[in-house]
Design a protein around this motif. Sequence first.
Motif, PDB file in Angstrom:
ATOM      1  N   GLY A  19       9.511  10.135  -3.913  1.00 26.53           N
ATOM      2  CA  GLY A  19       8.138   9.677  -4.080  1.00 26.53           C
ATOM      3  C   GLY A  19       7.918   8.787  -5.291  1.00 26.53           C
ATOM      4  N   LYS A  20       8.926   8.013  -5.644  1.00 32.05           N
ATOM      5  CA  LYS A  20       8.802   7.165  -6.836  1.00 32.05           C
ATOM      6  C   LYS A  20       8.109   5.853  -6.488  1.00 32.05           C
ATOM      7  CE  LYS A  20      12.339   9.549  -9.382  1.00 32.05           C
ATOM      8  NZ  LYS A  20      13.550   9.496 -10.211  1.00 32.05           N
TER       9      LYS A  20
ATOM     10  N   SER B 270       0.831  -1.213   0.000  1.00 32.51           N
ATOM     11  CA  SER B 270       0.000   0.000   0.000  1.00 32.51           C
ATOM     12  C   SER B 270       0.865   1.262   0.000  1.00 32.51           C
ATOM     13  CB  SER B 270      -0.927   0.003   1.217  1.00 32.51           C
ATOM     14  OG  SER B 270      -0.172  -0.129   2.420  1.00 32.51           O
ATOM     15  N   GLU B 271       2.080   1.143   0.538  1.00 31.97           N
ATOM     16  CA  GLU B 271       2.968   2.302   0.575  1.00 31.97           C
ATOM     17  C   GLU B 271       4.016   2.218  -0.536  1.00 31.97           C
ATOM     18  OE1 GLU B 271       5.593   2.406   3.946  1.00 31.97           O
ATOM     19  OE2 GLU B 271       5.688   0.231   4.095  1.00 31.97           O
ATOM     20  N   LYS B 272       4.415   3.387  -1.023  1.00 31.23           N
ATOM     21  CA  LYS B 272       5.476   3.431  -2.035  1.00 31.23           C
ATOM     22  C   LYS B 272       6.830   3.541  -1.335  1.00 31.23           C
ATOM     23  CE  LYS B 272       4.002   7.031  -4.379  1.00 31.23           C
ATOM     24  NZ  LYS B 272       3.818   8.031  -5.446  1.00 31.23           N
ATOM     25  N   PRO B 273       7.887   3.068  -1.974  1.00 27.58           N
ATOM     26  CA  PRO B 273       7.926   2.380  -3.266  1.00 27.58           C
ATOM     27  C   PRO B 273       7.723   0.874  -3.120  1.00 27.58           C
ATOM     28  CG  PRO B 273      10.150   2.720  -2.484  1.00 27.58           C
ATOM     29  CD  PRO B 273       9.252   3.375  -1.461  1.00 27.58           C
TER      30      PRO B 273
ATOM     31  N   PRO C  39      12.442  -6.423   0.703  1.00 29.49           N
ATOM     32  CA  PRO C  39      11.749  -6.301  -0.584  1.00 29.49           C
ATOM     33  C   PRO C  39      10.382  -6.983  -0.539  1.00 29.49           C
ATOM     34  CG  PRO C  39      13.411  -8.033  -0.709  1.00 29.49           C
ATOM     35  CD  PRO C  39      13.572  -7.384   0.635  1.00 29.49           C
ATOM     36  N   HIS C  40       9.442  -6.395  -1.246  1.00 29.47           N
ATOM     37  CA  HIS C  40       8.079  -6.917  -1.229  1.00 29.47           C
ATOM     38  C   HIS C  40       7.934  -8.134  -2.127  1.00 29.47           C
ATOM     39  CE1 HIS C  40       7.982  -2.531  -0.358  1.00 29.47           C
ATOM     40  NE2 HIS C  40       7.311  -2.982   0.683  1.00 29.47           N
TER      41      HIS C  40
END
Length: 304
Positions: A175-176, A90-93, A212-213
């Motif tokens: 904010g990428k 849900s959050e970047k990046p 890492p996701h």
Amino acid sequence: MGFFDKLRDGLKKSRESFFNKIGQILKFKKFDKETREEIEELLILADVGVEATEYIIEKLEEMKPEDAFSALKEILVDILKGKNELNVPSEKPFVISLVGVNGSGKTTTCGKLASMFRGEGKQVVIGACDTFRAAAIDQLRVWADRSGATFIAHMEGADAAAVAYDAVNHAISKGKDVVLLDTAGRLHNKKHLMDELQKVNRVIQKLMPNAPHEVLLVLDAVTGQNGLQQAKIFKEVVNVTGIVLTKLDGTAKGGIAIAIAKELGIPIKFIGVGEGIDDLKPFDPVAFVEALMAGDENNAGSLG
């Protein structure tokens, strides 16, 4: 040409060498002991693997289907179905670590993923964490330029974790949307690789605790059972969340996808069926099985 047609063309060698024969046997022969042996042999030759082959045969025997051909397709889809979609936070990046042996297509896959995300309008950062090979850094820079992604690299021989930290930190500060980390793949020294990959994860988790996701293992389908062994090693080393199966158009043994899904329980998330920048696509189990089992007259039954 639509992607299904491209997938069908890409799986032509596998289909013509093995799966068309399996289809013909199941359509026109009774599923008896002789048929079972024929199917077993063809599945093994197609690199489906012993474990998955035994499972498939047992399921067919349990089901006793009137239409064994359609039943086989349903079994294959069931094996291949998993968390095939990306686990986008849900959050970047969104941080994706790419792992795999050198030569598997890992750096090219990184570039193609960057292009895919850029095509979706996302801002992408690429981290050149394979600092062992200058050629990998240079190749990745070309892909970044081509896709319009931000490129983060250090000198050859630099600390891979420092590159990963800078890439994630840059994405957070600007904010990428997506960070792609291209890591080293030197399996000849497993302990060193383990230490390096674990350090990369520890360092970026200082910035994002859940990153890492995704950890995507890039496998060259042409390597067949060797690819399966690579996957087992990487699964020991790092928490692999998905497979990217490349070069499916170059092998007659596309059954390796089934072996991977069954033996390792790791979902396939992307497949590559060509050299073009758009030839890497999200994995669709139904489309894959339809393409693998489709007759040349396209008379295979639909799975819906």
